[in-house]
Scaffold this motif. Structure first.
Motif, mmCIF file in Angstrom:
data_model
loop_
_atom_site.group_PDB
_atom_site.id
_atom_site.type_symbol
_atom_site.label_atom_id
_atom_site.label_comp_id
_atom_site.label_asym_id
_atom_site.label_seq_id
_atom_site.Cartn_x
_atom_site.Cartn_y
_atom_site.Cartn_z
ATOM 1 N N LEU B 28 0.849 -1.188 0.000
ATOM 2 C CA LEU B 28 0.000 0.000 0.000
ATOM 3 C C LEU B 28 0.886 1.240 0.000
ATOM 4 C CD1 LEU B 28 -2.965 1.101 0.453
ATOM 5 C CD2 LEU B 28 -2.438 1.052 2.893
ATOM 6 N N GLY B 29 0.515 2.210 -0.804
ATOM 7 C CA GLY B 29 1.318 3.431 -0.810
ATOM 8 C C GLY B 29 0.796 4.408 -1.836
ATOM 9 N N PRO B 30 1.196 5.696 -1.693
ATOM 10 C CA PRO B 30 0.746 6.697 -2.664
ATOM 11 C C PRO B 30 1.325 6.373 -4.035
ATOM 12 C CG PRO B 30 2.504 7.588 -1.292
ATOM 13 C CD PRO B 30 2.142 6.256 -0.703
ATOM 14 N N LYS B 35 5.577 0.855 -5.983
ATOM 15 C CA LYS B 35 4.876 -0.414 -5.775
ATOM 16 C C LYS B 35 4.991 -1.300 -7.024
ATOM 17 C CE LYS B 35 0.875 1.615 -5.129
ATOM 18 N NZ LYS B 35 1.188 3.015 -5.358
ATOM 19 N N SER B 36 4.684 -0.704 -8.186
ATOM 20 C CA SER B 36 4.749 -1.484 -9.423
ATOM 21 C C SER B 36 6.167 -1.970 -9.684
ATOM 22 C CB SER B 36 4.291 -0.646 -10.610
ATOM 23 O OG SER B 36 2.953 -0.260 -10.450
ATOM 24 N N THR B 37 7.119 -1.085 -9.455
ATOM 25 C CA THR B 37 8.516 -1.464 -9.680
ATOM 26 C C THR B 37 8.884 -2.664 -8.803
ATOM 27 O OG1 THR B 37 8.988 0.855 -10.105
ATOM 28 C CG2 THR B 37 10.875 -0.577 -9.718
ATOM 29 N N ALA B 38 8.489 -2.606 -7.515
ATOM 30 C CA ALA B 38 8.796 -3.708 -6.601
ATOM 31 C C ALA B 38 8.155 -5.008 -7.093
ATOM 32 C CB ALA B 38 8.309 -3.368 -5.200
ATOM 33 N N VAL B 189 1.935 -4.007 3.898
ATOM 34 C CA VAL B 189 3.208 -3.306 3.934
ATOM 35 C C VAL B 189 2.983 -1.927 3.342
ATOM 36 C CG1 VAL B 189 5.452 -3.174 2.811
ATOM 37 C CG2 VAL B 189 4.739 -5.284 3.936
ATOM 38 N N VAL B 190 3.251 -0.884 4.144
ATOM 39 C CA VAL B 190 3.037 0.487 3.669
ATOM 40 C C VAL B 190 4.358 1.037 3.151
ATOM 41 C CG1 VAL B 190 2.254 2.808 4.272
ATOM 42 C CG2 VAL B 190 1.204 0.807 5.365
ATOM 43 N N MET B 191 4.312 1.628 1.940
ATOM 44 C CA MET B 191 5.528 2.160 1.326
ATOM 45 C C MET B 191 5.468 3.680 1.233
ATOM 46 S SD MET B 191 6.216 -0.633 -1.682
ATOM 47 C CE MET B 191 7.625 0.275 -2.299
ATOM 48 N N ALA B 192 6.633 4.305 1.273
ATOM 49 C CA ALA B 192 6.726 5.764 1.139
ATOM 50 C C ALA B 192 7.550 6.086 -0.103
ATOM 51 C CB ALA B 192 7.377 6.358 2.381
ATOM 52 N N PRO B 193 7.283 7.241 -0.701
ATOM 53 C CA PRO B 193 7.969 7.572 -1.955
ATOM 54 C C PRO B 193 9.304 8.285 -1.762
ATOM 55 C CG PRO B 193 6.245 9.190 -1.520
ATOM 56 C CD PRO B 193 6.248 8.229 -0.361
ATOM 57 N N ARG B 194 10.038 8.401 -2.896
ATOM 58 C CA ARG B 194 11.264 9.219 -3.029
ATOM 59 C C ARG B 194 12.260 9.000 -1.929
ATOM 60 N NH1 ARG B 194 7.309 12.122 -5.413
ATOM 61 N NH2 ARG B 194 6.562 12.735 -3.373
#
Ligand SMILES: Nc1ncnc2c1ncn2[C@@H]1O[C@H](COP(=O)(O)OP(=O)(O)O)[C@@H](O)[C@H]1O
Ligand SMILES: [Mg+2]
Lengths: 262, 237
Positions: B28-30, B35-38, B189-194
């Motif tokens: 989950l993430g903005p 996310k797609s890359t992972a 799993v929450v992801m953050a950008p940059r």
């Protein structure tokens, strides 16, 4: 809805008849002699009278045209598939395909006629040169415009190169190829006629273009028109056949061939 | 794991993630947080710039994109058969598997239709049927329902849960919807950008019957609040 479609189909026929009748009337009312402007009926009569020579000429031109188209499909399609295999090959050959395309065939034809002694083969080469490019460029574009996700999917399935080509790239390129084919059909006829004109009477040609030249020398204007009519009809039939083929292949899945349901 | 693209974008940096057998994991993430890359790296589409992706030997993968990605010239049946065909299965061997996959997504009666004749939700179902036709161990889905309406989405969520519960699948599901991820997952799993990285790892109650009541249960609402908060801090991180 249906009657409207019927009307739309009939309209060009009606226009044609009106024009022909007007033409016939103008010729008759002004007593224009046939060596200046023959009337439609006179042209029709000539077509029947000279059917023996004209039809055999038609076959000659048709033979060159269709063989050239076939060669354009094999050559243009084959080259496009080759280009799709490697950017290097595409980069090194495509510019020359463009050169061949932009150089007017009428300027190359005399050279080809000098080097190639078999007239039929020379004519075929000329017609092929004109016809292959739209197939090559369209098919190349089609093979390269495959959805990237689809390519990723094939990679996940561990598809081999040949499988990607056969199951993905070729079907995806089909609408592009067929659009190229429709253009190439008309161009191969043009190429055949241009080449025949260039070959002229010297090489003892027998196609429709040669008949037009010959009739011109003899001031047999109605026969010039009759040969012209046959050429136009040939072009129309070729266009009709390639359009039909395109529809048969695409009508179940491609938007261009599917009727909009509303 | 680190992933930098040739244009200099660092999509992922220091991503460390273990997917456990049999879990339903949501990423989950903005949007733009990698996310797609992972997910693509997990599938083996592209290599990480640094670090490695380890997969159990012989694990079979299914992948579902955000768009249905169907071949318009093949029927529904033909599309579902494609991966089996690539694996060298004969028409006869593929038949029961295709039929089974179609039945599981409820599209048996549309086998002979072409994709253009289907609605968006049905196309997505075909895409899922194609992914499960090879009987994968790991199913990767990249925002598969993002373009669908609320009702269709809800139905497909339930379909997906049924597939997961019935077949011991491991699922990694990419989404940017808090409610969807809490409803579906056994772990978020929450992801953050940059650059893209993991900022929270939230286990959820075991996947006992997820029903309509579950959506209004106090525990569900509480979980949604936790995850929402984690996502909010991820965006501002
Ligand atoms: N092929 C690519 N080339 C360059 N940059 C890319 C590519 N794919 C994704 N990115 C960049 O990587 C970052 C993460 O993208 P992505 O994984 O698609 O995010 P998400 O799926 O979470 O929305 C974004 O900044 C995006 O612009
Ligand atoms: Mg994405």
């Amino acid at each position: 809805m249906r009657s409207q479609r019927l009307l739309l189909a009939l309209l060009p026929i009606v226009t044609g008849i009106v024009v022909l009748v007007a033409w016939e009337a103008v010729v008759r009312l002004n007593d224009i002699p046939p060596y200046i402007l023959p009337s439609p009926l006179a042209i029709g009569a000539k077509l029947i009278e000279d059917w023996g020579t004209l039809s055999s000429s038609l076959w000659v031109t048709l033979d060159i045209t269709l063989m050239a188209l076939l060669a354009a499909i094999v050559g243009g399609g084959g080259l496009a598939i080759l280009f799709a295999q490697s950017r290097w090959v595409e980069a090194s050959l495509f510019p020359y395909a463009v050169v061949l395309q932009v150089t007017p065939i009428i300027a190359i034809a005399p050279l080809i006629l000098i080097y190639v002694h078999d007239t039929r083969l020379a004519l075929l080469i000329c017609a092929w040169l004109v016809a292959f490019f739209p197939i090559l460029s369209n098919t190349t574009l089609g093979l390269n415009s495959v959805d990237h996700n689809m390519l990723d999917l094939m990679q996940l399935y561990r598809a081999r190169r040949g499988q990607v080509l056969w199951y993905l790239r070729l079907p995806a390129a089909m609408p592009y190829f067929l659009a190229g084919l429709r253009i190439a059909g008309g161009l191969s006829l043009i190429g055949a006629v241009v080449a025949e004109f260039t070959a002229g009477t010297a090489t003892g040609g027998t196609g429709l273009a040669y008949r037009i030249l010959e009739s011109g020398y003899r001031l047999d204007i109605p026969r010039m028109y009759a040969a012209l009519v046959l050429l136009s009809l040939t072009g129309i039939v070729i266009y009709g056949c390639t359009s039909l083929l395109s529809w048969l292949v695409l009508h179940r899945w491609h938007e261009s061939a599917v009727r909009r349901d509303r | 794991m680190r992933k930098a693209f040739p244009n200099g974008t660092v999509a992922l940096d220091g991503l460390d993630l273990a997917v456990r057998r049999g879990e339903f994991l949501s990423l989950l993430g903005p949007s733009g947080c990698g996310k797609s890359t992972a997910l693509r790296l997990m599938a083996g589409l592209g290599e990480p710039t640094a670090g490695t992706v380890q997969r159990p030997a012989g694990a079979k993968l299914g992948f579902v994109f955000q768009e249905p990605t169907l071949m318009p010239w093949r029927t529904v049946w033909g599309n579902v058969r494609l991966p089996l065909q690539m694996a060298g299965l004969s028409r006869g061997d593929a038949e029961p598997r295709v039929a089974d996959a179609l039945e599981r997504v409820g599209l048996t009666s549309f086998a002979r239709a072409y994709p253009r004749q289907l609605s968006g939700g049905m196309k997505m179902r075909v895409s899922i049927a194609r992914a499960i036709a090879t009987q994968p161990d790991l199913l990767l889905l990249d925002e598969p329902f993002a373009a669908l309406d609320e009702i269709t989405r809800g139905n497909l969520n339930d379909d997906l849960l049924r597939l997961w519960q019935g077949h011991g699948l491991t699922i990694v599901f990419v989404t940017h919807s808090v409610y969807e991820s809490v409803y579906l997952s056994s772990r978020i799993v929450v992801m953050a950008p940059r650059p893209g990285r993991v900022v929270a790892d939230i286990p959820l109650p075991p996947p006992t019957a997820r029903t309509e009541e579950y959506r209004s249960a106090p525990s569900y609402v509480a979980d949604c609040r936790t995850v929402s908060a984690a996502l909010k801090s991820a965006i501002h991180a």
